[in-house]
Design a protein around this motif. Structure first.
Motif, mmCIF file in Angstrom:
data_model
loop_
_atom_site.group_PDB
_atom_site.id
_atom_site.type_symbol
_atom_site.label_atom_id
_atom_site.label_comp_id
_atom_site.label_asym_id
_atom_site.label_seq_id
_atom_site.Cartn_x
_atom_site.Cartn_y
_atom_site.Cartn_z
ATOM 1 N N LEU A 1 0.830 -1.206 0.000
ATOM 2 C CA LEU A 1 0.000 0.000 0.000
ATOM 3 C C LEU A 1 0.862 1.252 0.000
ATOM 4 O O LEU A 1 0.521 2.251 -0.646
ATOM 5 C CB LEU A 1 -0.953 -0.008 1.201
ATOM 6 C CG LEU A 1 -2.015 -1.107 1.190
ATOM 7 C CD1 LEU A 1 -2.775 -1.116 2.505
ATOM 8 C CD2 LEU A 1 -2.947 -0.953 -0.002
ATOM 9 N N LEU B 1 -4.448 3.020 6.098
ATOM 10 C CA LEU B 1 -4.244 3.674 4.803
ATOM 11 C C LEU B 1 -4.643 5.145 4.895
ATOM 12 O O LEU B 1 -3.917 6.030 4.440
ATOM 13 C CB LEU B 1 -5.047 2.955 3.720
ATOM 14 C CG LEU B 1 -4.901 3.458 2.304
ATOM 15 C CD1 LEU B 1 -3.448 3.389 1.828
ATOM 16 C CD2 LEU B 1 -5.808 2.651 1.368
ATOM 17 N N LEU C 1 -9.679 -0.970 -3.757
ATOM 18 C CA LEU C 1 -9.071 -1.288 -2.468
ATOM 19 C C LEU C 1 -10.054 -1.122 -1.317
ATOM 20 O O LEU C 1 -10.012 -1.891 -0.355
ATOM 21 C CB LEU C 1 -7.842 -0.405 -2.229
ATOM 22 C CG LEU C 1 -6.640 -0.669 -3.125
ATOM 23 C CD1 LEU C 1 -5.544 0.350 -2.849
ATOM 24 C CD2 LEU C 1 -6.114 -2.082 -2.921
ATOM 25 N N GLU D 1 -9.092 8.078 -5.960
ATOM 26 C CA GLU D 1 -8.113 7.399 -6.818
ATOM 27 C C GLU D 1 -7.936 5.947 -6.394
ATOM 28 O O GLU D 1 -7.920 5.043 -7.225
ATOM 29 C CB GLU D 1 -6.770 8.138 -6.799
ATOM 30 C CG GLU D 1 -6.805 9.518 -7.412
ATOM 31 C CD GLU D 1 -7.096 9.528 -8.912
ATOM 32 O OE1 GLU D 1 -6.966 8.478 -9.576
ATOM 33 O OE2 GLU D 1 -7.454 10.595 -9.423
ATOM 34 N N LEU D 2 -7.797 5.719 -5.096
ATOM 35 C CA LEU D 2 -7.639 4.350 -4.601
ATOM 36 C C LEU D 2 -8.917 3.545 -4.824
ATOM 37 O O LEU D 2 -8.860 2.330 -5.044
ATOM 38 C CB LEU D 2 -7.252 4.361 -3.131
ATOM 39 C CG LEU D 2 -5.881 4.974 -2.841
ATOM 40 C CD1 LEU D 2 -5.682 5.129 -1.343
ATOM 41 C CD2 LEU D 2 -4.763 4.163 -3.461
ATOM 42 N N VAL E 1 1.814 1.801 -3.492
ATOM 43 C CA VAL E 1 0.713 2.411 -4.247
ATOM 44 C C VAL E 1 0.668 3.920 -3.966
ATOM 45 O O VAL E 1 0.540 4.729 -4.899
ATOM 46 C CB VAL E 1 -0.638 1.739 -3.906
ATOM 47 C CG1 VAL E 1 -1.800 2.508 -4.504
ATOM 48 C CG2 VAL E 1 -0.643 0.283 -4.389
ATOM 49 N N LEU E 2 0.792 4.305 -2.696
ATOM 50 C CA LEU E 2 0.808 5.734 -2.359
ATOM 51 C C LEU E 2 2.029 6.427 -2.954
ATOM 52 O O LEU E 2 1.940 7.582 -3.379
ATOM 53 C CB LEU E 2 0.777 5.924 -0.835
ATOM 54 C CG LEU E 2 -0.514 5.512 -0.153
ATOM 55 C CD1 LEU E 2 -0.391 5.681 1.363
ATOM 56 C CD2 LEU E 2 -1.706 6.293 -0.690
ATOM 57 N N LEU F 1 1.149 7.222 -6.357
ATOM 58 C CA LEU F 1 0.122 8.265 -6.403
ATOM 59 C C LEU F 1 0.698 9.661 -6.165
ATOM 60 O O LEU F 1 0.287 10.624 -6.815
ATOM 61 C CB LEU F 1 -0.963 7.959 -5.365
ATOM 62 C CG LEU F 1 -2.153 8.915 -5.305
ATOM 63 C CD1 LEU F 1 -2.922 8.920 -6.617
ATOM 64 C CD2 LEU F 1 -3.058 8.537 -4.141
#
Length: 141
Positions: free
Chosen positions: A83, A125, A113, A107-108, A86-87, A90
């Motif tokens: 995660l 998160l 997710l 966006e997530l 992923v951030l 982003l």
């Protein structure tokens, strides 16, 4: 407003129809991230609100709203490290002004997710997103 790196993840998730495959992909992304040195695993970089141990180390280049935001991060849980990856996709290389404008949850949400993380992981998160946004907002002043 997603980066090219995040768009690549979104495209991959469209290709991977099964959530188990997506989950493995997130874990693989985390495994590909370099580990954070022990010197940065300190209370000042630790993210509160996460069930797992999470550390985020911002690296801001420049000053004011046009400063460029990057960060390094790590976790003791593989899915959480994914995660973080992923951030990273982003937010990395956006200006701090743009970081504060990103609707991270939307966006997530494109990745699905929200529907597949436990409540604790979702809270963690959100805590990571809030830490990133806070750092960017402070720098943008």
């Amino acid at each position: 407003m997603a980066t090219e790196a995040f768009e690549d993840i979104a495209e991959t998730f469209e290709f991977l129809e099964d959530w188990e495959d997506r989950y493995r992909h997130v874990i693989d992304m985390g495994k590909a991230m370099p580990p954070l040195e022990d010197a940065f695993r300190v209370p000042a970089t630790k993210v509160d609100g996460c069930a797992s141990q999470v550390w985020l180390v911002p690296e801001i280049k420049g000053d004011g709203p046009s400063a460029v935001f990057t960060f390094r991060g790590d976790s003791d849980a593989m899915i959480v490290k994914g995660l973080i990856a992923v951030l990273h996709a982003l937010y990395n290389d956006l200006t701090v002004r743009d970081v504060t404008q990103v609707d991270a949850l939307a966006e997530l949400g494109r990745l699905g997710l929200n529907d597949h993380l436990s409540a604790q992981r979702s809270n963690g998160l959100r805590a990571m997103i809030e830490r990133i946004r806070s750092i960017a907002a402070t720098t943008a002043r």
